[in-house]
Motif scaffolding. Structure first.
Motif, PDB file in Angstrom:
ATOM      1  N   THR A   3       3.110  11.531  31.208  1.00  0.00           N
ATOM      2  CA  THR A   3       3.021  11.874  32.615  1.00  0.00           C
ATOM      3  C   THR A   3       4.682  11.988  33.176  1.00  0.00           C
ATOM      4  N   ASN A   4       4.618  12.978  34.160  1.00  0.00           N
ATOM      5  CA  ASN A   4       6.127  12.880  34.800  1.00  0.00           C
ATOM      6  C   ASN A   4       6.095  12.157  36.223  1.00  0.00           C
ATOM      7  N   ARG A   5       4.577  11.831  36.716  1.00  0.00           N
ATOM      8  CA  ARG A   5       4.527  11.503  37.940  1.00  0.00           C
ATOM      9  C   ARG A   5       3.940  10.095  37.721  1.00  0.00           C
ATOM     10  N   PRO A   6       4.311   9.132  37.259  1.00  0.00           N
ATOM     11  CA  PRO A   6       3.543   7.794  36.899  1.00  0.00           C
ATOM     12  C   PRO A   6       3.089   7.344  38.271  1.00  0.00           C
ATOM     13  N   ASP A   7       3.738   7.394  39.464  1.00  0.00           N
ATOM     14  CA  ASP A   7       3.206   6.839  40.617  1.00  0.00           C
ATOM     15  C   ASP A   7       2.078   7.433  41.119  1.00  0.00           C
ATOM     16  N   SER A   8       1.696   8.653  40.624  1.00  0.00           N
ATOM     17  CA  SER A   8       0.393   9.171  41.192  1.00  0.00           C
ATOM     18  C   SER A   8      -0.681   8.860  40.234  1.00  0.00           C
ATOM     19  N   LEU A   9      -0.497   7.921  39.116  1.00  0.00           N
ATOM     20  CA  LEU A   9      -1.707   7.697  38.515  1.00  0.00           C
ATOM     21  C   LEU A   9      -2.520   6.550  38.980  1.00  0.00           C
ATOM     22  N   ARG A  42      -7.018   7.161  42.885  1.00  0.00           N
ATOM     23  CA  ARG A  42      -8.455   7.346  43.686  1.00  0.00           C
ATOM     24  C   ARG A  42      -8.170   7.108  45.017  1.00  0.00           C
ATOM     25  N   THR A  43      -8.468   8.174  46.082  1.00  0.00           N
ATOM     26  CA  THR A  43      -8.273   7.960  47.432  1.00  0.00           C
ATOM     27  C   THR A  43      -9.597   8.077  48.106  1.00  0.00           C
ATOM     28  N   ALA A  94     -14.481  11.773  46.351  1.00  0.00           N
ATOM     29  CA  ALA A  94     -13.785  13.074  45.629  1.00  0.00           C
ATOM     30  C   ALA A  94     -14.358  13.094  44.247  1.00  0.00           C
ATOM     31  N   PRO A  95     -14.653  14.269  43.754  1.00  0.00           N
ATOM     32  CA  PRO A  95     -15.059  14.508  42.302  1.00  0.00           C
ATOM     33  C   PRO A  95     -14.107  13.728  41.352  1.00  0.00           C
ATOM     34  N   GLU A  96     -12.865  13.855  41.515  1.00  0.00           N
ATOM     35  CA  GLU A  96     -11.919  13.317  40.561  1.00  0.00           C
ATOM     36  C   GLU A  96     -12.116  11.756  40.328  1.00  0.00           C
ATOM     37  N   ASN A  97     -12.828  11.106  41.298  1.00  0.00           N
ATOM     38  CA  ASN A  97     -12.999   9.668  41.151  1.00  0.00           C
ATOM     39  C   ASN A  97     -13.973   9.359  39.967  1.00  0.00           C
ATOM     40  N   ARG A  98     -14.758  10.402  39.768  1.00  0.00           N
ATOM     41  CA  ARG A  98     -15.915  10.092  38.888  1.00  0.00           C
ATOM     42  C   ARG A  98     -15.422  10.180  37.425  1.00  0.00           C
ATOM     43  N   LEU A  99     -14.269  11.238  37.307  1.00  0.00           N
ATOM     44  CA  LEU A  99     -13.437  11.508  36.090  1.00  0.00           C
ATOM     45  C   LEU A  99     -12.688  10.354  35.559  1.00  0.00           C
ATOM     46  N   VAL A 100     -11.993   9.924  36.627  1.00  0.00           N
ATOM     47  CA  VAL A 100     -11.183   8.769  36.440  1.00  0.00           C
ATOM     48  C   VAL A 100     -12.089   7.618  35.953  1.00  0.00           C
ATOM     49  N   ALA A 101     -13.047   7.477  36.534  1.00  0.00           N
ATOM     50  CA  ALA A 101     -13.929   6.116  35.954  1.00  0.00           C
ATOM     51  C   ALA A 101     -14.454   6.665  34.660  1.00  0.00           C
TER      52      ALA A 101
END
Lengths: 199, 550
Positions: free
Chosen positions: B336-342, B303-304, B308-315
């Motif tokens: 996942t292949n990008r654990p850092d971006s989780l 979450r940056t 951002a609408p993704e924040n709600r999805l993450v929440a």
């Protein structure tokens, strides 16, 4: 060469087709009686739904004591009566089914007894008035399968507490009707009409 | 005798268990009207009753799959040519009793219908059918909530087929829903996986403990792990592994691929996510269930910004994972292949408790993978899989399967695949980790012999680069650690780069080359990021890699 074996089979087939014809009339008569009953069942479900939605204390009817419970009791009793009547109808449908099943089973048993004396050319031989033995046995089996469809399930899975199930019952009952299968039984009876008439 | 063409079943015969044959074939097989006959097709068999075709034509076969083996339910045979020998008449004596599993349409029906009623209905529907043990009876034509009946066993002295009459006693062993049943069927057809035994065993244990022994864990007062996060470079087989393990454990699988959930309207994605969790919960009521979130990084990015609408999805995902009761017997597996971006909040215990890292396969694992891949290929016996595994450093499972496919395509069809085809394929298929990344260079192989003189330098390079890879056991025995880096220095033109190329070529390992100019960037932190990326890449493709910075 196969004549002696064919004769009793033909007689049995004749009897079965006659019984199918008779039973078909009974079946359609009973089904015709059932549809208004199903309609009223759906209607009662709708009334129960309306009753559970309404707030009687907000209406002028609030002066009557225990009105909601009384009405519910009345509706439940009416539902019970309709279900009882439907159950009677189901019993007569069941008896139609059983009589057809028994007839068909008897014919097949007879065929099994004579199976060795009937080779395939003999069972597939047909003439203008007499359809082949294999066709007739097949039609009988089809008719039996048609009458075995499960209308009873619909009634047995109904529950008083699930109103939406009760409400959708008439619609589902209608969807069970399969005019093409009914027609195919009628077609079969036409196809064998010369055969059954020739005693 | 002529072969038979399999045609699709006539609509009027659907549900009749008939198979239509020519009368000539029927008399040749000694079949009467309605005699039971077992038709074996690739993938299973089907029990039918024989009837002559209405037009009495020979050479065709139409069969109704009322009673067929489980494999044919999901994959009905089509466009087949059968040999008459695949039809066998079977005796069908009257059965005394059968034991069955009933497959119903919905959980609701299972919950609300009394077993007595189900028994009565099933018995009625089965009457007059010829059944075979371990076959599935399709009752779809009756149009009720009961879809299939699986014949578990029959009470019979000999043979495995029999006729159900009104006197046959029917015993219901289990009632399942269609979804659960199909999930089980899919589990039976698992592909062998090479080289992932260790990870697979640990994942299986993790799944099995809470799913199979929930009572034991609760009596011990332990809360079992509810989430597992699989991490690894693309193509190592994370998705395949989950499917395989789930199939082996016998759990049902609910899959979400990240992008599928995301909708365009506000709130739509959250709604879909809730629906998926609800689906998993209802599946878990019947038995173990695994909710698999593939490509988790797209579903749950870090979450940056604030709005951002993704924040709600993450929440939403976080709250759904927190809201799982202990009684919900389902497990969440993310890949996942990008654990850092989780989002870091996902990775705390209580959400994804365990993290399993699947790295690029090692030498032994590659050999296992290759042997699994080549098991189904007509491989020439001279092909040395160990040698091939040695030459494929940095290749992941997907690369290796591409390699085998390429080799098979190089070899002209129908012949055995020889080693030289694999060598050719090696030139085409490169490790996907290194594809289009910084530092990847094409190099023409340079042999040691092409460099004159400099013998002591060559020996030093061989000792420090080739030997640790060639003779790792010797290094272990002597207690030596492998050298971490080599610095070559000298005036321009004295073959420093050529020497490194020769070392890379002779050791068959991936060669990453970065020059100082590549790394330089005017932005603060950018150069460091690029350098970190190259080194991360290098560690992903270890144990064999040469990374040159000049």
């Amino acid at each position: 060469m196969s004549k002696p074996a064919l004769l009793p089979l033909h007689q049995a087939l004749r009897r079965s087709f006659q019984s199918v014809e008779m039973n078909q009339k009974v079946w359609s008569g009973v089904l015709a009686d059932c549809s208004p009953l199903m309609e009223s069942l759906g209607n009662l479900a709708e009334q129960s739904r309306a009753l559970s939605n309404v707030q009687l204390s907000n209406t002028p009817l609030r002066v009557f004591p225990d009105l909601k419970d009384r009405l519910r009791f009345k509706l439940l009793r009416a539902t019970d009566t309709v279900l009882g009547q439907l159950n009677d109808k189901m019993c007569s449908l069941q008896s139609v089914r059983e009589s057809i099943s028994n007839q068909v089973a008897a014919v097949f048993q007879l065929y099994e007894q004579h199976r060795d004396s009937l080779d395939l050319p003999a069972v597939t031989e047909c003439s203008a008035t007499v359809p082949s033995l294999s066709d007739m046995l097949e039609w009988l089996q089809d008719a039996e399968r048609h009458y075995r469809q499960q209308r009873k399930t619909l009634l047995q899975t109904l529950r008083a507490d699930d109103l939406s199930l009760l409400e959708s019952a008439p619609k589902r009952w209608k969807s069970l009707e399969c005019p093409s299968a009914e027609d195919s039984v009628t077609d079969t009876l036409y196809k064998v009409s010369f055969f059954t008439a020739a005693q | 005798m002529t072969s038979l063409r399999l045609l699709s079943v006539d609509p009027s015969d659907r549900g009749s268990q008939r198979c239509r044959l020519g009368p000539g074939l029927m008399s040749a097989l000694g079949l009467g009207l309605g005699s039971p006959v077992l038709v074996s097709v690739p993938g299973g068999s089907c029990l039918c009753t024989a009837w002559p075709r209405p037009d009495l034509a020979e050479g065709f076969l139409q069969m109704d799959l009322k009673c067929s083996s489980a494999g044919l339910i999901s994959h009905p045979p089509a466009c087949l040519t059968l040999d008459p020998g695949q039809l066998t008449p079977v005796p069908c004596p009257r059965l005394k009793g059968v034991k069955i599993t009933v497959v119903v349409r919905s959980v609701d029906f299972k919950k609300h219908t009394s077993p007595r009623l189900v028994h009565e209905l099933v018995k009625d529907m089965l009457k007059g059918l010829c059944v075979h043990t371990e076959h599935v009876i399709n009752l779809g034509d009756f149009d009720t909530d009961i879809k299939y009946v699986v014949i578990e066993s029959t009470k019979m002295e000999s043979g495995s087929a029999g006729l159900i009459t009104s006197k046959t006693s029917v015993e219901i062993a289990d009632i399942q829903t269609v979804r659960h049943y199909r999930g089980q069927l899919q589990g039976q057809r698992t592909v062998p996986l090479g080289g992932l035994e260790e990870v697979s065993a640990s994942l299986k244990e993790m799944l099995q403990l809470p799913l199979l022994y929930p009572n034991t864990l609760s009596s011990l007062g332990l809360s079992c792990p509810r989430g597992v996060l699989l991490m690894g470079p693309p193509g190592v087989g994370k998705t395949v592994l989950v499917r395989k393990v789930v199939g082996e454990v016998g759990a049902s699988l609910v899959v979400i691929r990240g992008p599928e959930v995301v909708g365009s309207r506000p709130g739509e994605s959250e709604e879909k996510l809730r629906a998926v969790f609800e689906r998993a919960r209802s599946a878990a009521e019947e038995g173990p269930c695994v909710l698999f979130l593939d490509e988790l990084d797209s579903l749950c990015p870090r979450r940056t910004s604030l709005s951002a609408p993704e924040n709600r999805l993450v929440a939403q995902l976080l709250t759904l994972m927190d809201g799982m009761n202990r009684s919900d017997r389902f497990l969440i597996v993310g890949a996942t292949n990008r654990p850092d971006s989780l989002d870091p909040a996902l990775r705390r215990p209580g959400r994804f408790d365990r993290e399993v890292i699947i790295g690029a396969p090692t030498l032994l694992q590659r050999k296992d993978i290759l042997s699994v891949l080549c098991a189904r290929m007509p491989v020439c016996p001279s092909v040395d899989l160990a040698e091939l595994a040695r030459n494929t450093t940095g290749y992941v499972g997907a690369d290796l399967s591409a390699l085998c496919r390429e080799a098979a395509m190089n070899g002209s069809g129908g012949q055995e695949v020889a080693m030289k085809y694999f060598q050719e394929a090696l030139k085409l298929v490169r490790p996907s980790c290194l594809r289009s990344s910084l530092g990847r260079t094409e190099l023409s192989p340079v042999l040691w012999e092409q460099i004159g003189g400099l013998d002591d330098v060559k020996l030093k390079l061989q000792q420090s680069i080739e030997w640790p890879m060639r003779y790792p056991e010797a290094f272990v025995r002597l207690g030596l650690s492998r050298p971490r880096g080599v610095l070559l220095y000298g005036p321009p033109g004295c073959a420093k780069t050529t020497l490194v190329k020769a070392a890379a070529a002779s050791s068959h390992c991936a060669f990453l080359s970065v020059s100082g100019a590549d790394l330089y960037s005017p932005y603060v932190g950018d150069s460091e990021k690029a350098l970190a990326q190259v080194l991360a890449l290098q560690s992903a493709t270890t144990p064999a890699n040469v990374c040159v910075i000049h």
